[in-house]
Write an enzyme that holds these catalytic residues in place. Sequence first.
Site, PDB file in Angstrom:
ATOM      1  N   SER A  35       0.026   1.230  22.474  1.00 48.43           N
ATOM      2  CA  SER A  35      -0.574   1.113  23.806  1.00 48.43           C
ATOM      3  C   SER A  35      -1.315   2.368  24.241  1.00 48.43           C
ATOM      4  CB  SER A  35       0.509   0.794  24.839  1.00 48.43           C
ATOM      5  OG  SER A  35       1.542   1.757  24.776  1.00 48.43           O
ATOM      6  N   ASP A 340       2.290   3.472  35.096  1.00 50.84           N
ATOM      7  CA  ASP A 340       3.090   2.245  35.241  1.00 50.84           C
ATOM      8  C   ASP A 340       4.541   2.394  34.805  1.00 50.84           C
ATOM      9  OD1 ASP A 340       2.860   2.455  32.530  1.00 50.84           O
ATOM     10  OD2 ASP A 340       1.856   0.538  32.209  1.00 50.84           O
ATOM     11  N   HIS A 343       3.044   4.534  30.636  1.00 55.76           N
ATOM     12  CA  HIS A 343       1.703   5.012  30.282  1.00 55.76           C
ATOM     13  C   HIS A 343       1.167   5.967  31.333  1.00 55.76           C
ATOM     14  CE1 HIS A 343       2.299   0.901  28.579  1.00 55.76           C
ATOM     15  NE2 HIS A 343       2.081   1.607  27.493  1.00 55.76           N
TER      16      HIS A 343
END
Length: 371
Positions: A35, A340, A343
């Site tokens: 990610s 979040d 991240h």
Amino acid sequence: MKISLPCFLIFILLQITHAHNIDQPFNAIFSFGNSLADPGNFIILARPVLPYDVFEHLPYGVTYFGRPTGRASDGRLVIDFIAQTLGFPLVPPYLSQGQNFSRGVNFAVIGAPALGMDFFQQRNITGFLPTDTSLNVQLSWFVDKVKPLWCNTTQSCLDYFKRSLFLLGEFGGNDYNLALFAGKSVSEAKSYIPFVIDIIRQAAESLLKQGALHIVIPGNFPTGCIPILLTIFASNNKLDYDNLGCLKEYNTIGFDHDMKLKEMVAQLQNKYPQAKIIYADYYEPVIQFLQNPSKFGFTVSDPLQICCGGGGPYNYNPNATCGQPGVPACSNPSTYINWDGIHLTEAAHRIIATGWLKGPYAYPPILSDFH
Ligand SMILES: *[C@@H]1O[C@H](CO)[C@@H](O)[C@H](O)[C@H]1NC(C)=O
Ligand SMILES: *[C@@H]1O[C@H](CO)[C@@H](O)[C@H](O)[C@H]1NC(C)=O
Ligand SMILES: *[C@@H]1O[C@H](CO)[C@@H](O)[C@H](O)[C@H]1NC(C)=O
Ligand SMILES: *[C@@H]1O[C@H](CO)[C@@H](O)[C@H](O)[C@H]1NC(C)=O
């Protein structure tokens, strides 16, 4: 005049060569990872499987794109800033249709571990992703599907990839989190480190043998400073926390991984002296952001608070996560380190990318031979 004219021409030629290096040291960028680097592969894989994918919803993407792109942040990732600084278009996701791969491809997938699915299944860790997207799967996408677009003979591939930039990671963070979220101990998670390092080494050697001469190998975050882990593994014992408010024992996962990774990179540098193999640091910048947030523009009063979330001590609520309906984001994401719960914000990515390109967060910096 007879002497000065050739000198002048040589001077001009040097200037042109020099300018060329500044503008375009690389012919293509290839990125592997999770990610922290995925520009939209996961949402394509997840669409037929997941009923609701938070990464396909605002406020993901709100700061730069104004829409969700599948990136796990409010805006650009480190790879995006690197591409833009080098004068490249944003490196397109491998799984998207109709993209122009002539300047590179990004194979990274949200959630991707270094180790294959069988490694986790053998340890009763299951149910995490629609398909296996681990490092070797991403590498096979590169070798089998994408490489033939550029070159078909060993020599032509060596010639092509010697001018390409490869980013290999970050890998490992998901391997350890998968273990922790499945209820395994910190020491069990750390027991995976040698396996993770070895699979990254094999991938790097595979790329080097195919002609890569510029490989960036990023390390892990300080695991114990990740707000999701701080929430799930919160402790009543103050002694479990360091002076930044991070969980000391959990930090040793990222720290030990990075130590072993640096050793491995040093071994590769010795074995392949013609190549530039770069250790890129995610750990130290995050520690510096937390130590002195306002120096970096992170003026939020508690630097461990996340921008987008549904409340709780760090604003991370597992029942109301970023991208779910009605979950708010802060109005000024650039004043936050974390977006979040896991991240980082675009603002943090920008600083890290600059640190990898020009120092001090990469050893050696990506642009160190291109003044
Ligand atoms: C892809 O982009 C390159 C330049 O970046 C361009 O020369 C080429 O024509 C493009 N290919 C297609 C199919 O659009
Ligand atoms: C995995 O789970 C099965 C069934 O619950 C159990 O028999 C086995 O010992 C477990 N294996 C590991 C490595 O924990
Ligand atoms: C490599 O071979 C494939 C299949 O023959 C072909 O489609 C492709 O255009 C070739 N690539 C290059 C760079 O020549
Ligand atoms: C989330 O939901 C579960 C089940 O409804 C509940 O037990 C838990 O306390 C909730 N957690 C938070 C942080 O609200």
